[in-house]
Scaffold this motif. Structure first.
Motif, short mmCIF file in Angstrom:
data_model
loop_
_atom_site.label_atom_id
_atom_site.label_comp_id
_atom_site.label_asym_id
_atom_site.label_seq_id
_atom_site.Cartn_x
_atom_site.Cartn_y
_atom_site.Cartn_z
N PRO A 30 0.45 7.65 8.72
CA PRO A 30 -0.96 8.00 8.84
C PRO A 30 -1.74 7.81 7.54
CG PRO A 30 0.39 9.63 9.94
CD PRO A 30 1.33 8.76 9.17
N LYS A 31 -1.13 8.14 6.41
CA LYS A 31 -1.83 7.99 5.13
C LYS A 31 -1.97 6.52 4.74
CE LYS A 31 -0.52 12.57 3.48
NZ LYS A 31 0.27 13.37 2.52
N VAL A 32 -0.95 5.73 5.04
CA VAL A 32 -1.07 4.29 4.79
C VAL A 32 -2.17 3.70 5.67
CG1 VAL A 32 0.12 2.06 4.99
CG2 VAL A 32 1.34 4.05 4.08
N ALA A 33 -2.21 4.11 6.93
CA ALA A 33 -3.24 3.62 7.85
C ALA A 33 -4.63 4.01 7.37
CB ALA A 33 -2.99 4.18 9.25
N GLU A 34 -4.77 5.24 6.89
CA GLU A 34 -6.07 5.68 6.38
C GLU A 34 -6.49 4.85 5.18
OE1 GLU A 34 -8.16 9.76 4.62
OE2 GLU A 34 -6.05 9.76 5.24
N GLU A 35 -5.53 4.55 4.31
CA GLU A 35 -5.83 3.74 3.13
C GLU A 35 -6.28 2.34 3.51
OE1 GLU A 35 -5.90 3.51 -1.18
OE2 GLU A 35 -5.71 5.18 0.25
N LEU A 36 -5.71 1.80 4.58
CA LEU A 36 -6.04 0.44 5.03
C LEU A 36 -7.17 0.42 6.05
CD1 LEU A 36 -2.39 -0.91 5.39
CD2 LEU A 36 -4.06 -1.60 3.66
N ALA A 54 3.30 11.11 0.06
CA ALA A 54 1.96 10.50 0.08
C ALA A 54 1.96 9.16 0.80
CB ALA A 54 1.44 10.32 -1.34
N ALA A 55 3.12 8.70 1.24
CA ALA A 55 3.23 7.36 1.81
C ALA A 55 3.64 7.39 3.28
CB ALA A 55 4.23 6.53 1.01
N THR A 56 3.14 8.36 4.04
CA THR A 56 3.42 8.40 5.47
C THR A 56 2.59 7.34 6.19
OG1 THR A 56 1.65 10.01 5.87
CG2 THR A 56 3.84 10.88 5.35
N THR A 59 0.83 -1.20 0.00
CA THR A 59 0.00 0.00 0.00
C THR A 59 0.86 1.25 0.00
OG1 THR A 59 -1.80 -1.12 1.16
CG2 THR A 59 -1.75 1.28 1.30
N ALA A 60 1.91 1.25 0.80
CA ALA A 60 2.80 2.41 0.86
C ALA A 60 3.49 2.64 -0.48
CB ALA A 60 3.84 2.20 1.96
N VAL A 61 3.93 1.59 -1.14
CA VAL A 61 4.57 1.73 -2.45
C VAL A 61 3.58 2.28 -3.46
CG1 VAL A 61 5.55 0.43 -4.39
CG2 VAL A 61 6.33 -0.04 -2.07
N ARG A 62 2.36 1.80 -3.44
CA ARG A 62 1.34 2.29 -4.37
C ARG A 62 1.06 3.78 -4.15
NH1 ARG A 62 -3.92 2.55 -3.48
NH2 ARG A 62 -3.86 0.99 -1.80
N LEU A 63 0.99 4.19 -2.89
CA LEU A 63 0.78 5.61 -2.60
C LEU A 63 1.95 6.46 -3.08
CD1 LEU A 63 -0.72 5.39 1.01
CD2 LEU A 63 -1.94 5.99 -1.09
N ALA A 64 3.16 5.94 -2.89
CA ALA A 64 4.34 6.68 -3.35
C ALA A 64 4.39 6.75 -4.87
CB ALA A 64 5.61 6.01 -2.81
#
Length: 249
Positions: free
Chosen positions: A53-59, A49-51, A37-42
């Motif tokens: 908090p943002k990864v947690a929100e995505e999941l 975009a891959a902090t 998920t973090a890689v996809r956001l980056a």
């Protein structure tokens, strides 16, 4: 080697099996899902975009719940870097160490250009993950037939990978700094013209001579091809390595 002897970070990097908790419901999260998920956001929005908090929100979980899978924000970046650094299959078999390292460096350049957030990841430790080790192995393979010792081989690959990383980072930052739709050659010509107004041959003789040569913004030299400057610098680095291999003393 027993899993207990492997540091937790290395276990996560290499996706080694871990002992699940004895009680409680099994979590839907995994190292793979968090890092993926973090890689996809980056890839979509850059490193910012891959902090956590943002990864947690995505999941749809809390940021604190992610620490069981990534350890820390620094570790998340290292996990992302390795996951996103898939080894590239060489386009052809190299005829010698120089061509082999040339292809190695070009493939790394292509990776960094396709994922510009990668060279922006701070390097907190030496290569440790399976993808990074695969790149290292490929580099060592090219140098196997030389007389360089292991210290020299490590130094050579460190220099070469550092050159590729810095070149990709510099190229991206220069692109971001230009006006929208402005070509690199036009930007360089503006830079050169501005400096010629203030740089004098009396105070800065060598720089003034460079500016007078019109080397900046010279379209005939392929200045709008981001690969051109990288490849020219790469040959200089390989020239230095060739000299060391030919005369190790």
């Amino acid at each position: 080697m027993a899993d207990a002897a492997v540091p937790a970070f290395i276990q996560r990097l290499w996706r080694l099996p871990t002992t699940p908790p004895r009680r409680g419901r099994k979590s839907a999260l995994t190292v793979e899902s968090v890092v993926g998920t973090a890689v996809r956001l980056a890839d979509n929005g850059g490193l910012d975009a891959a902090t956590l908090p943002k990864v947690a929100e995505e999941l749809d979980v809390t940021a604190m719940s992610l620490y069981r899978y990534v350890g820390s924000k620094h570790e998340l970046l290292q996990l992302m870097m390795d996951a996103a650094s898939e080894p590239r299959i060489p386009e052809r078999t190299a005829s010698g160490w120089r061509e082999g390292l040339h292809l190695w460096a070009v493939d790394l350049w292509i990776l960094y250009r396709s994922r510009p957030w990668l060279p922006r990841v701070p390097i907190y430790r030496a290569p440790s993950g399976p993808h990074q080790i695969a790149w290292l192995e490929r580099g060592f393979t090219q140098l196997a037939a030389t007389d360089l010792d292991w210290k020299e081989k490590l130094a050579a690959l460190t220099l070469l990978s550092g050159y590729v990383r810095q070149s990709a980072l510099l190229q991206r930052e220069l692109e971001e700094g230009r006006e929208p739709n402005q070509a690199q050659a036009d930007s360089e010509r503006e830079y050169g013209a501005a400096l010629r107004l203030v740089v004098t041959s009396e105070e800065f003789p060598q720089t003034a001579a460079m500016l007078a040569s019109q080397v900046l913004g010279n379209d005939s030299a392929g200045d709008d091809d981001p690969d051109q400057g990288f490849l020219e610098g790469l040959e200089l680095v390989l020239d230095g390595l060739a000299a060391q291999i030919a005369d190790p003393d």
